[in-house]
Design a protein around this motif. Structure first.
Motif, PDB file in Angstrom:
ATOM      1  N   ALA A  81       0.809  -1.224   0.000  1.00 44.04           N
ATOM      2  CA  ALA A  81       0.000   0.000   0.000  1.00 44.04           C
ATOM      3  C   ALA A  81       0.835   1.264   0.000  1.00 44.04           C
ATOM      4  O   ALA A  81       0.365   2.330  -0.412  1.00 44.04           O
ATOM      5  CB  ALA A  81      -0.926  -0.003   1.216  1.00 44.04           C
ATOM      6  N   ASN A  82       2.083   1.172   0.451  1.00 43.92           N
ATOM      7  CA  ASN A  82       2.933   2.362   0.555  1.00 43.92           C
ATOM      8  C   ASN A  82       3.845   2.563  -0.643  1.00 43.92           C
ATOM      9  O   ASN A  82       4.612   3.530  -0.685  1.00 43.92           O
ATOM     10  CB  ASN A  82       3.784   2.266   1.829  1.00 43.92           C
ATOM     11  CG  ASN A  82       2.940   2.203   3.083  1.00 43.92           C
ATOM     12  OD1 ASN A  82       1.987   2.960   3.227  1.00 43.92           O
ATOM     13  ND2 ASN A  82       3.275   1.284   3.985  1.00 43.92           N
ATOM     14  N   VAL A  83       3.790   1.645  -1.600  1.00 45.91           N
ATOM     15  CA  VAL A  83       4.682   1.730  -2.767  1.00 45.91           C
ATOM     16  C   VAL A  83       3.836   1.788  -4.033  1.00 45.91           C
ATOM     17  O   VAL A  83       3.207   0.798  -4.415  1.00 45.91           O
ATOM     18  CB  VAL A  83       5.641   0.520  -2.831  1.00 45.91           C
ATOM     19  CG1 VAL A  83       6.545   0.640  -4.058  1.00 45.91           C
ATOM     20  CG2 VAL A  83       6.468   0.422  -1.558  1.00 45.91           C
ATOM     21  N   PRO A  84       3.775   2.945  -4.713  1.00 53.30           N
ATOM     22  CA  PRO A  84       2.973   3.053  -5.931  1.00 53.30           C
ATOM     23  C   PRO A  84       3.557   2.222  -7.071  1.00 53.30           C
ATOM     24  O   PRO A  84       4.720   1.799  -7.023  1.00 53.30           O
ATOM     25  CB  PRO A  84       3.024   4.556  -6.254  1.00 53.30           C
ATOM     26  CG  PRO A  84       4.279   5.041  -5.606  1.00 53.30           C
ATOM     27  CD  PRO A  84       4.452   4.208  -4.366  1.00 53.30           C
ATOM     28  N   ALA A  85       2.754   1.994  -8.084  1.00 56.34           N
ATOM     29  CA  ALA A  85       3.201   1.261  -9.267  1.00 56.34           C
ATOM     30  C   ALA A  85       2.898   2.082 -10.507  1.00 56.34           C
ATOM     31  O   ALA A  85       1.811   2.648 -10.641  1.00 56.34           O
ATOM     32  CB  ALA A  85       2.511  -0.092  -9.345  1.00 56.34           C
ATOM     33  N   THR A  86       3.879   2.158 -11.401  1.00 55.27           N
ATOM     34  CA  THR A  86       3.688   2.841 -12.677  1.00 55.27           C
ATOM     35  C   THR A  86       3.535   1.778 -13.758  1.00 55.27           C
ATOM     36  O   THR A  86       4.367   0.878 -13.880  1.00 55.27           O
ATOM     37  CB  THR A  86       4.882   3.751 -13.007  1.00 55.27           C
ATOM     38  OG1 THR A  86       5.009   4.736 -11.973  1.00 55.27           O
ATOM     39  CG2 THR A  86       4.679   4.446 -14.347  1.00 55.27           C
ATOM     40  N   ILE A  87       2.452   1.891 -14.511  1.00 56.99           N
ATOM     41  CA  ILE A  87       2.085   0.841 -15.456  1.00 56.99           C
ATOM     42  C   ILE A  87       1.732   1.454 -16.810  1.00 56.99           C
ATOM     43  O   ILE A  87       1.004   2.447 -16.878  1.00 56.99           O
ATOM     44  CB  ILE A  87       0.906   0.024 -14.909  1.00 56.99           C
ATOM     45  CG1 ILE A  87       1.333  -0.690 -13.614  1.00 56.99           C
ATOM     46  CG2 ILE A  87       0.389  -0.977 -15.933  1.00 56.99           C
ATOM     47  CD1 ILE A  87       0.212  -1.341 -12.861  1.00 56.99           C
ATOM     48  N   CYS A  88       2.273   0.859 -17.863  1.00 52.50           N
ATOM     49  CA  CYS A  88       1.915   1.266 -19.228  1.00 52.50           C
ATOM     50  C   CYS A  88       1.051   0.164 -19.823  1.00 52.50           C
ATOM     51  O   CYS A  88       1.420  -1.012 -19.782  1.00 52.50           O
ATOM     52  CB  CYS A  88       3.167   1.483 -20.066  1.00 52.50           C
ATOM     53  SG  CYS A  88       2.817   2.072 -21.753  1.00 52.50           S
ATOM     54  N   THR A  89      -0.095   0.534 -20.360  1.00 53.06           N
ATOM     55  CA  THR A  89      -1.043  -0.438 -20.898  1.00 53.06           C
ATOM     56  C   THR A  89      -1.435  -0.064 -22.320  1.00 53.06           C
ATOM     57  O   THR A  89      -1.761   1.085 -22.600  1.00 53.06           O
ATOM     58  CB  THR A  89      -2.313  -0.486 -20.025  1.00 53.06           C
ATOM     59  OG1 THR A  89      -1.951  -0.772 -18.673  1.00 53.06           O
ATOM     60  CG2 THR A  89      -3.261  -1.558 -20.524  1.00 53.06           C
TER      61      THR A  89
END
Length: 292
Positions: A81-89
């Motif tokens: 919950a404390n670590v965001p994720a960057t995602i390309c779709t």
């Protein structure tokens, strides 16, 4: 097929049905359970996420590629919950593959009907990973840069990606009988999720939910956990708190009113559950909205 969980993913142009999304997600459960007719390729740019796809939990880490078949129920959440994720779709309709050409249509049809499925995950150790990632990156670049003739390049990359994936990573080939049984099960669960979406504020028992999909409680609990990665109670609690968070952020309803709206009988139990699942109190979320 019930279409309430169907997501009409925004694509650039009905005549050119593809879009590229590059997003950093900070909310734990950033992608609700849904399905669409499009094909979807996902690259984890940074961070880590848990995807629920086809009854499996896939822990996707930085660099991994994922594939979502047409019609597959899927959802996603952060593993931390404390670590965001960057995602390309990249999301594109099968019509991008030139289905007007009969020979191409014959190749693609088993995948749009569900008779055949492409594997859902491709890790960096895979033999074809460098080619897949290079083509993914080139497609995204052409779409975003929109240089002259980019439409031809984007369509060609879609076709090449699908060719490689279907040739090398077809994971399932089903008979007509198998696909009919699977479709029936999926449709029943899609109807259930629509029912839960509409009546999330009610006290719905496991027995009631199992009856909707015509399963025993034992088999229902097993399949529900496969599809969502959660128990029925966990799913409903999280769904209610998601609704509560939306109301806190988007309306002026009091916290007491919101607790009642999402089916919590007391403000104390609501606040405790909200903090447990969201990592902050309802009051903190409301205060942050006012500040912003």
């Amino acid at each position: 097929m019930n279409r309430e969980l169907w997501e009409n993913t925004e694509l650039a142009d009905p005549a050119f049905p593809i879009n590229v999304f590059h997003t950093t997600f900070r909310h734990v459960d950033f992608l609700r359970l849904h399905w669409h007719e499009h094909l979807e390729i996902i690259h984890i740019v940074q961070g880590e996420a848990a995807y629920q796809v086809g009854g499996r939990t896939i822990i996707a880490r930085q660099g991994d590629l994922l594939f979502i078949n047409s019609g597959e129920l899927h959802a996603a959440s952060l593993t931390n919950a404390n670590v965001p994720a960057t995602i390309c779709t990249i999301v594109f309709n099968p019509s991008m593959l030139n289905l007007k050409e009969p020979r191409i249509s014959d190749i693609v049809a088993p995948y749009t009907s569900g008779l055949s499925l492409i594997a859902n995950e491709f890790q960096q150790a895979e033999r074809l990973y460098p080619q897949l990632f290079d083509m993914f990156a080139r497609l995204a670049d052409e779409f975003n840069a929109k240089r002259p003739g980019f439409e031809l390049a984007v369509r060609a990359y879609c076709q090449l990606l699908f060719t490689w994936l279907s040739r090398e990573y077809t994971a399932t080939k089903r008979s007509d009988t198998e696909i009919e049984m699977l479709r029936l099960k999926n449709d029943r669960f899609k109807e259930l999720f629509t029912y839960l979406e509409e009546r999330y504020m009610e006290r719905i028992s496991v027995e009631q939910a199992a009856a909707i999909v015509h399963l025993s409680v034992y088999h229902f609990c097993r399949i529900f956990k496969q599809i969502t990665g959660q128990t029925f109670i966990q799913f409903m609690n999280l769904h209610r708190m998601n609704k509560a968070e939306q109301l806190l952020m988007q309306t002026s309803m009091s916290i007491t009113e919101i607790a009642a709206e999402v089916g919590c009988s007391s403000i104390n139990s609501f606040s405790k559950l909200f903090r447990q699942l969201k990592g902050a109190s309802p009051r903190d979320v409301r205060r942050d909205r006012i500040r912003s």
